[in-house]
Scaffold this motif. Sequence first.
Motif, PDB file in Angstrom:
ATOM      1  N   PHE A 159     -20.002 -28.936   2.720  1.00  0.00           N
ATOM      2  CA  PHE A 159     -19.590 -29.745   1.693  1.00  0.00           C
ATOM      3  C   PHE A 159     -20.696 -30.456   1.250  1.00  0.00           C
ATOM      4  O   PHE A 159     -20.907 -30.698  -0.291  1.00  0.00           O
ATOM      5  CB  PHE A 159     -18.538 -31.253   2.384  1.00  0.00           C
ATOM      6  CG  PHE A 159     -17.049 -31.324   2.528  1.00  0.00           C
ATOM      7  CD1 PHE A 159     -17.020 -29.965   3.267  1.00  0.00           C
ATOM      8  CD2 PHE A 159     -16.109 -31.645   1.355  1.00  0.00           C
ATOM      9  CE1 PHE A 159     -15.657 -29.449   3.236  1.00  0.00           C
ATOM     10  CE2 PHE A 159     -14.878 -30.708   1.765  1.00  0.00           C
ATOM     11  CZ  PHE A 159     -14.431 -29.937   2.757  1.00  0.00           C
ATOM     12  N   ASP A 160     -21.429 -31.608   1.533  1.00  0.00           N
ATOM     13  CA  ASP A 160     -23.361 -31.794   0.496  1.00  0.00           C
ATOM     14  C   ASP A 160     -23.632 -30.392   0.053  1.00  0.00           C
ATOM     15  O   ASP A 160     -24.604 -30.656  -0.851  1.00  0.00           O
ATOM     16  CB  ASP A 160     -23.729 -32.233   1.328  1.00  0.00           C
ATOM     17  CG  ASP A 160     -23.003 -33.539   1.836  1.00  0.00           C
ATOM     18  OD1 ASP A 160     -22.018 -34.161   1.926  1.00  0.00           O
ATOM     19  OD2 ASP A 160     -23.935 -33.700   2.971  1.00  0.00           O
ATOM     20  N   GLN A 161     -23.956 -29.284   1.019  1.00  0.00           N
ATOM     21  CA  GLN A 161     -24.731 -28.156   0.647  1.00  0.00           C
ATOM     22  C   GLN A 161     -23.525 -27.328  -0.327  1.00  0.00           C
ATOM     23  O   GLN A 161     -24.082 -26.208  -1.030  1.00  0.00           O
ATOM     24  CB  GLN A 161     -24.968 -27.109   1.469  1.00  0.00           C
ATOM     25  CG  GLN A 161     -26.204 -27.762   2.463  1.00  0.00           C
ATOM     26  CD  GLN A 161     -26.845 -27.928   1.920  1.00  0.00           C
ATOM     27  OE1 GLN A 161     -27.739 -27.382   0.691  1.00  0.00           O
ATOM     28  NE2 GLN A 161     -27.934 -28.866   2.261  1.00  0.00           N
ATOM     29  N   GLN A 162     -22.350 -27.721  -0.606  1.00  0.00           N
ATOM     30  CA  GLN A 162     -21.194 -26.972  -1.531  1.00  0.00           C
ATOM     31  C   GLN A 162     -21.580 -25.423  -0.922  1.00  0.00           C
ATOM     32  O   GLN A 162     -21.090 -24.781  -1.755  1.00  0.00           O
ATOM     33  CB  GLN A 162     -21.829 -26.754  -3.074  1.00  0.00           C
ATOM     34  CG  GLN A 162     -21.829 -28.874  -3.862  1.00  0.00           C
ATOM     35  CD  GLN A 162     -21.415 -28.344  -5.279  1.00  0.00           C
ATOM     36  OE1 GLN A 162     -22.537 -27.464  -5.787  1.00  0.00           O
ATOM     37  NE2 GLN A 162     -20.601 -28.781  -6.115  1.00  0.00           N
ATOM     38  N   HIS A 163     -21.592 -25.550   0.363  1.00  0.00           N
ATOM     39  CA  HIS A 163     -21.443 -24.453   1.008  1.00  0.00           C
ATOM     40  C   HIS A 163     -20.288 -23.228   0.794  1.00  0.00           C
ATOM     41  O   HIS A 163     -19.284 -24.047   0.759  1.00  0.00           O
ATOM     42  CB  HIS A 163     -21.479 -24.032   2.777  1.00  0.00           C
ATOM     43  CG  HIS A 163     -21.578 -22.767   3.135  1.00  0.00           C
ATOM     44  ND1 HIS A 163     -21.140 -21.915   3.256  1.00  0.00           N
ATOM     45  CD2 HIS A 163     -23.547 -23.078   3.575  1.00  0.00           C
ATOM     46  CE1 HIS A 163     -21.770 -21.398   3.884  1.00  0.00           C
ATOM     47  NE2 HIS A 163     -22.767 -21.740   4.444  1.00  0.00           N
ATOM     48  N   PRO A 164     -20.486 -21.968  -0.010  1.00  0.00           N
ATOM     49  CA  PRO A 164     -19.391 -20.867  -0.090  1.00  0.00           C
ATOM     50  C   PRO A 164     -18.092 -21.061   0.972  1.00  0.00           C
ATOM     51  O   PRO A 164     -17.181 -20.601   0.811  1.00  0.00           O
ATOM     52  CB  PRO A 164     -19.761 -19.286   0.025  1.00  0.00           C
ATOM     53  CG  PRO A 164     -21.067 -19.899   0.432  1.00  0.00           C
ATOM     54  CD  PRO A 164     -21.167 -20.678   0.200  1.00  0.00           C
ATOM     55  N   LEU A 165     -18.555 -21.333   2.357  1.00  0.00           N
ATOM     56  CA  LEU A 165     -17.465 -20.675   3.687  1.00  0.00           C
ATOM     57  C   LEU A 165     -16.662 -22.802   3.719  1.00  0.00           C
ATOM     58  O   LEU A 165     -16.865 -23.041   5.167  1.00  0.00           O
ATOM     59  CB  LEU A 165     -17.852 -20.140   4.142  1.00  0.00           C
ATOM     60  CG  LEU A 165     -18.742 -19.055   4.310  1.00  0.00           C
ATOM     61  CD1 LEU A 165     -19.584 -17.913   5.457  1.00  0.00           C
ATOM     62  CD2 LEU A 165     -17.305 -19.019   3.842  1.00  0.00           C
ATOM     63  N   ALA A 166     -17.270 -23.246   3.071  1.00  0.00           N
ATOM     64  CA  ALA A 166     -16.616 -24.670   3.424  1.00  0.00           C
ATOM     65  C   ALA A 166     -15.216 -24.821   3.820  1.00  0.00           C
ATOM     66  O   ALA A 166     -14.771 -25.386   4.677  1.00  0.00           O
ATOM     67  CB  ALA A 166     -17.006 -26.042   2.301  1.00  0.00           C
TER      68      ALA A 166
END
Length: 687
Positions: free
Chosen positions: A75-82
């Motif tokens: 979530f912190d990284q705004q990961h596309p696979l969040a």
Amino acid sequence: MKFARITVTALASATVTALAAVATLAPLAAHAQSPSSFTVVPNPPPPLPDLVTDAREAWRVRDRAKLSAMRQAAFDQQHPLAPWFDYWNLNARLSEAQQAEINAFYARWPGSYVEDRLRNDWLLELGHRRDWANFRRDLAGYKMQDDREVVCYTLLADPPKRELRDSARAAWFAQRDADEGCNMLAATLHENGVFKDADVWRKLRLVVETNKPRAVKQTSALLSKADQDAIAELMDKPDRYLKRKAAASPRAKAELTLLALMRLAATDYDKADDDVKRWAPKLPNDLSAWLWAQYGRQAALRLKDEASDHFARAIQLQAKAREPIEWSDDTVTWIARAALRADNGAGRPAQLAAAIELMKPSDQKDIVWQYWRAKAQQQLAEKGPAGDAQRREAQESLRAIASPLSFYGKLAADELKLRLPLPPTPAELSAQERAAVQQQAGIQRALQLLAVGLRGEGQREWNFSLRGLSDRELLAVAQTACERELWERCIQTSERTRGEIDLAQRFPMPYRADVLRQATAAGLDPAYVYGLIRQESRFMMDARSHVGAGGLMQVMPATAKWTAKKLGVDFRPDMLHDRDTNLRLGTGYLKLVMDSFDGSQAMAAAAYNAGPGRPRRWREGPQLDAAIWTENIPIWETRDYVRKVLSNATIYAQLMGREGGTLLRDRLGRVIGPAAASQPDIPANGN
């Protein structure tokens, strides 16, 4: 080979250099595209790929602390696979979750696959809790609707005012193995008197037929303790039960005797003969009919000549029974198959037609049984004007299913002497159509999951994203997969179209120069090799089966070692996924197998899938029409495999512009029967 789990990495680019060894082959027809026709685009992994795979592993072992930390990092990284990190984290502690946090998850990922996946999981949890109020609310948003246990819970949560018994019986009988939801449904309705003991006994017959021990135990728990103990005994030692405790009355004892006889017939067919003949006249007509049908099914699976006689007795007794007899779908289809090979291959068309009439409507509409119904009608046609009308009707039935794209469609076309053209190539995709694919978040997540080897998750994301797409949209998504050399996704997606059919997507020819070179060197038809590879691995270089078969041609290490020795090729296990080595050993093994079966492509395909020993046994007995032999292959996977390999090969032959090999009958052959001489001992490729 049957796949349980396949690991995929980025696929290598295809070699497109023309080779002198295959220069004499005809060029591709207008439909086909060489690998260079697809602009190869890399399929890069997502950001922080190790974080993704580590989170998936933490979910597998249910490491909640690690999952929580990884979810926060994503979530912190705004990961596309969040969404997947969020799903793994919540799913791992679902038994402790409350509706509020589930609703918050839905709100974070509306319309996504993970929303619907968690909804499916949560519905099962709510059913387990018997929280019917929340179950009913969540059910309204459930899109996949493909979980049979959820269906059973639904009937408990919101039973229909009418037809509850029929709907519940259908769901319970269709249950493949033991689960909580369908068992809860059955137990509740049995306790309430909606299900009768007769329903429980029929369910027991179905699960004994398919040898599902957990389901047998779960179902028997609905009966008395004495019946439960008897069922446990007869499942373990049916012959001892029959000698000591079998009885034809009262009804419960007769049911137990039938189950013991079914079990004995399945485990020791020859030994069961005396017991079946002794008990069949003593049992009630409906149970006797079940017994003969099950004995016939076991005979048919063993390709015994007497199978049709057993089935004939079952059908006669069915007519005398007080209530309709609901045999399993599998049993009914084996009545039809046995009728095809009966009487030394002459067949029993009346029994075949009767068996097809016993099938459920969807099976009767299946192209397999439309074809054989027409063939039965041809045989049953009388002389004179009435018979001429029957024959014309049968011809029209064959004409209606004739197609260049399926095994039985091709058989019908060949019989009618129709040379059907392949479907025309669709119009080229526009830039706008291609760009729309890039905006589909589910497809992008699927590509990233596949890039890090999470095949199961990637496929499920992908398939969920295909729902409701038009033909043009499906072609655009398939093209995205083709260009990334994700051939399995390319083929599977393109096969969903109905009006517009792109054969370059459905039947791609990656690694064409290599395949043609190795097939030609082995003395094999390249179209046949392509047809087999398409069925084996879907052209995935790093495909790996649960039993260890690997590479394009799914060669087992032991088979590779044996073949390498035969061919005088150096081999080490780490070479199995080298493309040239895999193709050389795979084509070499296939050629040895085919030669051992006198060049029969049907038997060679069966041997490649099930091992040479099985088709050697299956060819014993009468000379059979090759289509009848193929339809009577006892293993469903192998039967389907042979049909698809041969059908694939004819399409590849047309796409490659080859003059020969475009007729299915030429590949299938006319008759298959006992070998004229002993066959060489060739090991199985894994099965």
